[in-house]
Write an enzyme that holds these catalytic residues in place. Structure first.
Site, PDB file in Angstrom:
ATOM      1  N   ASP A 228       0.489  18.630 -41.800  1.00  0.00           N
ATOM      2  CA  ASP A 228      -0.076  19.772 -42.503  1.00  0.00           C
ATOM      3  C   ASP A 228      -0.941  19.245 -43.648  1.00  0.00           C
ATOM      4  O   ASP A 228      -0.479  18.434 -44.468  1.00  0.00           O
ATOM      5  CB  ASP A 228       1.087  20.610 -43.045  1.00  0.00           C
ATOM      6  CG  ASP A 228       0.604  21.781 -43.866  1.00  0.00           C
ATOM      7  OD1 ASP A 228       0.401  22.855 -43.267  1.00  0.00           O
ATOM      8  OD2 ASP A 228       0.414  21.612 -45.087  1.00  0.00           O
ATOM      9  N   VAL A 229      -2.180  19.710 -43.703  1.00  0.00           N
ATOM     10  CA  VAL A 229      -3.108  19.125 -44.655  1.00  0.00           C
ATOM     11  C   VAL A 229      -2.764  19.491 -46.099  1.00  0.00           C
ATOM     12  O   VAL A 229      -2.970  18.704 -47.025  1.00  0.00           O
ATOM     13  CB  VAL A 229      -4.573  19.469 -44.276  1.00  0.00           C
ATOM     14  CG1 VAL A 229      -4.877  20.930 -44.533  1.00  0.00           C
ATOM     15  CG2 VAL A 229      -5.555  18.585 -45.017  1.00  0.00           C
TER      16      VAL A 229
ATOM     17  N   CYS B 182      -7.112  -0.859  12.780  1.00  0.00           N
ATOM     18  CA  CYS B 182      -6.495  -2.003  12.094  1.00  0.00           C
ATOM     19  C   CYS B 182      -5.875  -2.980  13.068  1.00  0.00           C
ATOM     20  O   CYS B 182      -5.738  -4.172  12.773  1.00  0.00           O
ATOM     21  CB  CYS B 182      -5.381  -1.539  11.165  1.00  0.00           C
ATOM     22  SG  CYS B 182      -5.847  -0.315   9.983  1.00  0.00           S
TER      23      CYS B 182
ATOM     24  N   HIS C  83      -8.328   0.308   2.470  1.00  0.00           N
ATOM     25  CA  HIS C  83      -9.273  -0.491   3.261  1.00  0.00           C
ATOM     26  C   HIS C  83     -10.373   0.460   3.736  1.00  0.00           C
ATOM     27  O   HIS C  83     -10.098   1.615   4.065  1.00  0.00           O
ATOM     28  CB  HIS C  83      -8.610  -1.062   4.521  1.00  0.00           C
ATOM     29  CG  HIS C  83      -7.889  -2.359   4.322  1.00  0.00           C
ATOM     30  ND1 HIS C  83      -6.725  -2.659   5.002  1.00  0.00           N
ATOM     31  CD2 HIS C  83      -8.163  -3.443   3.558  1.00  0.00           C
ATOM     32  CE1 HIS C  83      -6.316  -3.876   4.650  1.00  0.00           C
ATOM     33  NE2 HIS C  83      -7.175  -4.370   3.768  1.00  0.00           N
TER      34      HIS C  83
ATOM     35  N   ALA D  85       3.098   1.177   8.023  1.00  0.00           N
ATOM     36  CA  ALA D  85       2.627   0.000   7.286  1.00  0.00           C
ATOM     37  C   ALA D  85       1.218   0.243   6.758  1.00  0.00           C
ATOM     38  O   ALA D  85       0.618  -0.633   6.148  1.00  0.00           O
ATOM     39  CB  ALA D  85       2.628  -1.222   8.185  1.00  0.00           C
TER      40      ALA D  85
ATOM     41  N   MET E  15     -12.674  19.790 -37.481  1.00  0.00           N
ATOM     42  CA  MET E  15     -13.081  19.022 -36.317  1.00  0.00           C
ATOM     43  C   MET E  15     -14.588  18.840 -36.251  1.00  0.00           C
ATOM     44  O   MET E  15     -15.097  17.731 -36.140  1.00  0.00           O
ATOM     45  CB  MET E  15     -12.595  19.692 -35.045  1.00  0.00           C
ATOM     46  CG  MET E  15     -13.133  19.024 -33.814  1.00  0.00           C
ATOM     47  SD  MET E  15     -12.134  19.293 -32.377  1.00  0.00           S
ATOM     48  CE  MET E  15     -12.570  20.936 -31.949  1.00  0.00           C
ATOM     49  N   LEU E  16     -15.297  19.956 -36.341  1.00  0.00           N
ATOM     50  CA  LEU E  16     -16.744  19.910 -36.145  1.00  0.00           C
ATOM     51  C   LEU E  16     -17.428  19.013 -37.169  1.00  0.00           C
ATOM     52  O   LEU E  16     -18.191  18.117 -36.831  1.00  0.00           O
ATOM     53  CB  LEU E  16     -17.273  21.338 -36.271  1.00  0.00           C
ATOM     54  CG  LEU E  16     -18.623  21.592 -35.642  1.00  0.00           C
ATOM     55  CD1 LEU E  16     -18.560  21.309 -34.160  1.00  0.00           C
ATOM     56  CD2 LEU E  16     -19.027  23.047 -35.882  1.00  0.00           C
TER      57      LEU E  16
ATOM     58  N   ASN F  93       0.869  -1.185   0.000  1.00  0.00           N
ATOM     59  CA  ASN F  93       0.000   0.000   0.000  1.00  0.00           C
ATOM     60  C   ASN F  93       0.902   1.230   0.000  1.00  0.00           C
ATOM     61  O   ASN F  93       2.097   1.120   0.302  1.00  0.00           O
ATOM     62  CB  ASN F  93      -0.971  -0.038   1.191  1.00  0.00           C
ATOM     63  CG  ASN F  93      -0.265   0.162   2.522  1.00  0.00           C
ATOM     64  OD1 ASN F  93       0.522   1.090   2.708  1.00  0.00           O
ATOM     65  ND2 ASN F  93      -0.528  -0.735   3.468  1.00  0.00           N
TER      66      ASN F  93
ATOM     67  N   ARG G  46      -8.738  -4.012  -2.162  1.00  0.00           N
ATOM     68  CA  ARG G  46      -8.400  -5.307  -1.576  1.00  0.00           C
ATOM     69  C   ARG G  46      -9.561  -6.306  -1.709  1.00  0.00           C
ATOM     70  O   ARG G  46      -9.433  -7.323  -2.355  1.00  0.00           O
ATOM     71  CB  ARG G  46      -8.029  -5.136  -0.106  1.00  0.00           C
ATOM     72  CG  ARG G  46      -6.825  -4.219   0.118  1.00  0.00           C
ATOM     73  CD  ARG G  46      -5.563  -4.845  -0.429  1.00  0.00           C
ATOM     74  NE  ARG G  46      -4.385  -4.053  -0.141  1.00  0.00           N
ATOM     75  CZ  ARG G  46      -3.678  -4.130   0.968  1.00  0.00           C
ATOM     76  NH1 ARG G  46      -4.040  -4.953   1.935  1.00  0.00           N
ATOM     77  NH2 ARG G  46      -2.608  -3.386   1.130  1.00  0.00           N
TER      78      ARG G  46
ATOM     79  N   ASN H  53     -19.645  26.703 -44.317  1.00  0.00           N
ATOM     80  CA  ASN H  53     -19.649  27.933 -45.094  1.00  0.00           C
ATOM     81  C   ASN H  53     -18.219  28.367 -45.430  1.00  0.00           C
ATOM     82  O   ASN H  53     -17.914  28.795 -46.537  1.00  0.00           O
ATOM     83  CB  ASN H  53     -20.353  29.001 -44.257  1.00  0.00           C
ATOM     84  CG  ASN H  53     -20.682  30.261 -45.020  1.00  0.00           C
ATOM     85  OD1 ASN H  53     -21.434  30.234 -45.992  1.00  0.00           O
ATOM     86  ND2 ASN H  53     -20.094  31.385 -44.599  1.00  0.00           N
TER      87      ASN H  53
HETATM   88  N1  ARG Z   1       0.269  -3.401   5.781  1.00  0.00           N
HETATM   89  C1  ARG Z   1      -1.061  -3.859   5.979  1.00  0.00           C
HETATM   90  C2  ARG Z   1      -1.717  -4.070   4.598  1.00  0.00           C
HETATM   91  O1  ARG Z   1      -1.419  -3.337   3.699  1.00  0.00           O
HETATM   92  C3  ARG Z   1      -1.851  -2.867   6.770  1.00  0.00           C
HETATM   93  C4  ARG Z   1      -3.236  -3.341   7.087  1.00  0.00           C
HETATM   94  C5  ARG Z   1      -4.048  -2.328   7.787  1.00  0.00           C
HETATM   95  N2  ARG Z   1      -5.267  -2.882   8.211  1.00  0.00           N
HETATM   96  C6  ARG Z   1      -6.449  -2.305   8.086  1.00  0.00           C
HETATM   97  N3  ARG Z   1      -7.465  -2.898   8.590  1.00  0.00           N
HETATM   98  N4  ARG Z   1      -6.598  -1.163   7.456  1.00  0.00           N
HETATM   99  O2  ARG Z   1      -2.474  -4.978   4.424  1.00  0.00           O
END
Ligand code: ARG
Length: 693
Positions: A676-677, A264, A168, A258, A633-634, A22, A139, A521
């Site tokens: 160029d046309v 989490c 998440h 992380a 274009m048009l 992530n 995820r 025209n």
């Molecule tokens: N490094 C973990 C992942 O990417 C972090 C998970 C975090 N958990 C959460 N419930 N948001 O899966």
């Protein structure tokens, strides 16, 4: 302390940032301090044990993210839906969590293989237990949602995540006690935001800004009236306070590395429960695709389209054509959070040649027109490809194929035709929905050389070689059409004259390479001004200089032709004696000039009623096998809209945006060349003369 409430945590003895799955982990690999992490985790643990009971699962070496127990599964009463991690980096945690749940006597539900679901990280019960909010997009897959509904007997509301930082659901969304919701709206798509708003009263929505969101303010553990978080701004703390929540901040910065924080690191094992009827909000259908799915990049396009359309998919079958000439086959199960989303995605897939499997084939749904010029709202919008509709069990090819129309069916004669909205009449039966519609795409894969050299150009000036190749191809086709009595149509803008291409276009017409000319025209005025004065909008085309008072040439030209009655009459009266339009009249090549708001004059020949002009264009385009679109274009886009698939279109413009735009409008079958046309036309004439008769 409410002893009834239980949570699951996992000590960070093996915690590390070991890989990147992530955006938070980027640049943080091996940059977290185990000691600091232990301390911070203890802080959270102590805080939570003062409010609820906390159970622990033994951390396993080699699975550094196991601390994030929210991703173990989703628990309701004695049932747990185990996670199936999206990334292999975390899949090894599954057996440890499973055995913990089994030892505790939970009924373990497992999703079918390949359906990703990351537990309470992506599924959050409304705190009153009325329904389950479930996230998807990064995820967990949307396909997991019907299973959640089934296993947990809950109503599931699907929310699509669109910002990779909030991958998440629990990183940006936190239902709180008493129906409150703490969340960061930009993390969700439009439809999801509407869904949230429809379920949560405005007074109960606590919206956080980006500053709080990136500090994981929404990743909160809510126990009664207490909200435990990593960190919140004073403003958010005050807002929560005014709603009756006490904020407890506990630093979790090591875990932010992380991509996780308070919520989490915990999994709620007891959830409120209400007895409600299960209601599965998602709908699904299967489609099949055949063709050059891989080498024409159709497969990627289709997948992109499904995801952008807010649906998700599962590949049920995929047979890859092994040799270059072999086609591939795939069967996809498309799941969407609502029927509307599903239908809009399916329509786009049908446009690309997808079909509902034979056993699911039904007749096209017909609805009557109740108001002149207005189709039923659910009407199927046509594209450029030959389209068949199923009437009384038979597939019937629609006549007058063009894009952006509706299909009107005559059940009595079992016939179908494409009709513009303005032309539908009360009582007409119009094809609606997605059933009983299929489009035919060319089966054969384009030949190598065409593919590589003659294919569509996205942007940038074309290489000299490419211009040459397109000129060679176009000359070849024009010559063939002339020999066979076929039809080539030119759509041209005034730039043809400014760039000195008028002479060459006139030659093409004189020599019988052009069977109809479409423009506005301006091209006519400039062409005739050049014939009269040697200037175009007052610029001397020989010398490239602005003539003193030259602009008057432009208006004098218009006036003169008005005096003659029409371009044809000007030729017949001997007033007009050269140029593109002179050649058209001489050679009996029909032309049509469509007016616009900015036209000077206009010339008597310019059709200012645009509905008439469109009809006139369509009439001249009928039967065309090749269309040359020269710097307009048009008018070119207008022509693209009227043209069915299979007609060779070549778009020449110095502006890459115009060339691309034509492709974006769905006229995907065109070849673009950015040059160029005037130069293009001179090369084209030279090549034709070189080829001879
Ligand atoms: N490094 C973990 C992942 O990417 C972090 C998970 C975090 N958990 C959460 N419930 N948001 O899966």
């Amino acid at each position: 302390m409410s002893t009834a409430l239980r949570y699951l945590m996992c000590a960070p003895s093996h915690y590390e940032v070991d890989y990147v799955i992530n955006p938070w982990m980027e640049g943080n690999v091996h940059r977290s301090s185990r000691e600091q992490a232990e301390r911070q985790w203890q802080g959270l643990y102590q805080l939570l044990t003062s409010l609820a009971q906390v159970q622990l699962v033994e951390p396993a070496p080699g699975w550094p993210d196991m601390v994030f127990t929210a991703n173990a599964g989703l628990v309701l009463d004695r049932n747990v839906v185990l996670s199936r991690f999206f990334h292999p980096e975390r899949q090894g945690e599954e057996p440890y969590f499973r055995s913990w749940f089994e030892k505790q006597g939970y009924v373990v539900c497992e999703l079918p293989e390949k359906i990703a679901f990351e537990g309470a990280g992506d599924a959050l019960f409304d705190r009153e237990g009325r329904w389950l909010w479930a996230g998807y997009g990064f995820r967990s897959s949307l396909e997991s949602h019907p299973y959640l509904a089934k296993y947990l007997d809950s109503e599931v509301l699907s929310l699509r995540l669109v910002d990779g930082r909030f991958y998440h659901l629990d990183t940006c969304f936190c239902p709180l006690a008493d129906g409150y919701l703490l969340y960061y709206p930009p993390a969700f798509d439009e439809i999801s935001n509407r869904l949230i708003e429809s379920r949560v009263h405005p007074d109960k929505r606590i919206v956080v800004g980006e500053a709080d969101a990136v500090n994981f303010a929404c990743n909160a553990v809510n126990v009664g009236r207490t909200v435990i978080v990593n960190q919140v701004t004073a403003g958010l703390a005050a807002r929560l306070d005014s709603c009756g929540f006490a904020v407890r901040q506990t630093p979790l910065t090591e875990f932010l590395k992380a991509g996780g924080a308070a919520k989490c690191l915990t999994l709620r094992l007891t959830e409120p429960r209400t007895v409600e009827l299960p209601q599965v909000q998602t709908t699904a259908r299967t489609v099949e695709l055949r063709g050059h799915l891989l080498d024409s990049a159709l497969m990627t396009e289709v997948i992109d389209l499904i995801q952008k359309g807010g649906a998700s998919f599962q590949i049920e079958d995929f047979k890859v054509g092994l040799r270059r000439q072999d086609t591939s086959y795939t069967r996809l199960r498309i799941t969407a959070p609502s029927t509307d989303t599903l239908e809009s995605v399916l329509t786009q897939l049908i446009d690309r040649g997808a079909a509902l499997p034979e056993q699911a084939e039904r007749d096209a749904e017909l609805q009557p027109v109740n108001q002149q010029g207005v189709a039923p709202q659910d009407f199927y919008v046509t594209n450029i490809y030959p389209t068949e509709v199923r009437i009384a069990g038979q597939w019937v090819l629609a006549a007058n194929q063009r894009m952006d129309g509706a299909i009107v069916v005559d059940p009595e004669t079992a016939s179908a035709r494409c009709v513009l909205l303005r032309d539908v009449r009360v009582g007409d039966q119009v094809v609606c929905g997605v059933d009983g519609i299929r489009t035919r795409h060319q089966k054969a894969r384009p030949d190598r050389s065409e593919r590589e050299e003659f294919a569509f150009m996205a942007s940038g000036v074309s290489s000299e070689r490419r211009v040459e190749l397109v000129v060679e191809q176009v000359a070849w086709q024009l010559r063939r059409l002339r020999q066979q009595g076929g039809k080539a149509v030119v759509v041209a803008g005034p730039v043809v004259i400014h760039t000195g291409g008028g002479l060459h276009l006139a030659t093409l017409i004189r020599e019988g390479y052009v069977q109809a000319l479409l423009g506005g025209n301006a091209i006519a005025v400039h062409d005739i001004e050049q014939a009269f004065h040697g200037t175009s909008l007052g610029v001397d085309l020989q010398r490239g200089v602005v003539i003193q008072g030259g602009h008057r040439h432009h208006l004098k030209t218009i006036n003169l032709i008005r005096g003659c009655g029409s371009i044809r009459q000007a030729v017949e009266q001997g007033v007009l004696r050269s140029g593109i339009f002179y050649e058209c009249v001489r050679a009996g090549v029909p032309f049509s000039l469509a007016g616009s708001i900015r036209d000077d004059g206009p010339l008597p020949d310019t059709e200012m009623d645009l509905i008439e002009a469109q009809a006139d264009y369509a009439r001249l385009l009928k039967g065309a096998e090749m269309i040359l679109m020269l710097s307009s274009m048009l008018h070119s886009i207008g022509v693209g809209n009227m043209t069915p698939a299979g007609v060779k279109m070549v778009c020449v413009d110095i502006n890459p945006a115009v060339v691309t735009k034509l492709a974006d409008r769905g006229s995907v079958e065109s070849t673009g060349v950015v040059t160029d046309v005037g130069l293009f036309l001179s090369l084209l004439v030279r090549q034709l003369h070189y080829l001879g008769n």
